[in-house]
Design a protein around this motif. Structure first.
Motif, PDB file in Angstrom:
ATOM      1  N   CYS A  95       0.803  -1.226   0.000  1.00  0.00           N
ATOM      2  CA  CYS A  95       0.000   0.000   0.000  1.00  0.00           C
ATOM      3  C   CYS A  95       0.829   1.267   0.000  1.00  0.00           C
ATOM      4  O   CYS A  95       0.274   2.373  -0.018  1.00  0.00           O
ATOM      5  CB  CYS A  95      -0.960   0.005   1.186  1.00  0.00           C
ATOM      6  N   CYS A 126      -1.984  -5.121   5.091  1.00  0.00           N
ATOM      7  CA  CYS A 126      -1.757  -5.904   3.873  1.00  0.00           C
ATOM      8  C   CYS A 126      -1.509  -7.374   4.203  1.00  0.00           C
ATOM      9  O   CYS A 126      -1.916  -8.268   3.451  1.00  0.00           O
ATOM     10  CB  CYS A 126      -0.597  -5.317   3.084  1.00  0.00           C
ATOM     11  N   GLU A 162      -4.819  -8.844   4.661  1.00  0.00           N
ATOM     12  CA  GLU A 162      -5.501  -9.042   3.381  1.00  0.00           C
ATOM     13  C   GLU A 162      -5.020 -10.324   2.705  1.00  0.00           C
ATOM     14  O   GLU A 162      -5.827 -11.074   2.138  1.00  0.00           O
ATOM     15  CB  GLU A 162      -5.255  -7.841   2.476  1.00  0.00           C
TER      16      GLU A 162
END
Length: 229
Positions: free
Chosen positions: A19, A30, A33
């Motif tokens: 990001c 992240c 994710e």
């Protein structure tokens, strides 16, 4: 991420590869994710002859796409760890519970490895195999494939051009041919596009009597089956 990578980030002022936020190589958001990705069956359209059934972690976009590019093109070596763990989820989904398998990564051309300074997929596959072994899977790495010639860059080629570009490009290393003849093998790659590379790799193995269970990839382009499609 290792202590060395954390020290480099602190010293040089790093940023998240997913990001771009200032901080460590991969931020907690992240990482979360990646951890939330659910593997799914992916297939190219059209499906090339001999295509080994594929399992992908996610579409080739967003955080995963950025991590792959940063690791591959910008040699952010610390990303091999989270990417390898992510690939491991696709491998686990692709093989039957309790079944052993050899992981065979698609090889890169030597010139490409020299230019990049590393072989990204091999680094990722090593992490995946280690992570799976630590979690009770009988999985090992097999560098069974070799390039018989260097194919042209696949970027920008049509599906038919990609098939022609990689036709007959793979061979099997002699020391692996006998070892794997009665063993189940799973091909691994980073991105699934037209499926031509995986089809040719599977064909090379199968002509020597090696059984290919299927394939596992980190990402599949949007032209493929995606979750819920």
């Amino acid at each position: 991420m290792g202590l060395r990578d954390a020290w480099v980030d602190l010293l040089l002022g790093g940023s998240c590869a997913g990001c771009a936020r200032p901080g460590v190589t991969l931020c907690l958001g992240c990482r979360a994710e990646l951890a939330a990705l659910t593997p799914f069956p992916a297939a190219p359209t059209p499906v090339p002859p001999g295509f080994p059934p594929a399992t992908a972690c996610a579409p080739y976009e967003g955080v995963l796409r950025r991590l792959l590019l940063e690791h591959k093109e910008h040699a952010r070596y610390a990303l091999a760890e989270p990417l390898g763990r992510t690939l491991a989820t696709a491998v686990a989904a692709a093989i039957s519970p309790g079944r052993a398998a050899w992981l065979c990564p698609i090889p890169s051309a030597r010139a490409t490895v020299r230019a990049r300074g590393h072989e990204p997929l091999r680094r990722i596959a090593i992490v995946a195999a280690r992570h799976l072994s630590e979690n009770g899977y009988d999985v090992r790495l097999a560098a069974a494939l070799k390039l018989l010639r260097r194919p042209a860059d696949q970027a920008g080629l049509s599906a038919q051009e990609r098939i022609a570009n990689v036709e007959g490009v793979f061979g099997v290393r002699s020391r692996w041919a006998e070892t794997l003849t009665t063993q189940p093998v799973l091909l691994v790659d980073d991105v699934l596009t037209t499926g031509s590379t995986l089809s040719q790799a599977a064909g090379a193995l199968e002509t020597t009597g090696i059984a290919v269970l299927g394939s596992a990839v980190l990402a599949a382009t949007r032209r493929h089956a995606t979750p819920g499609s």
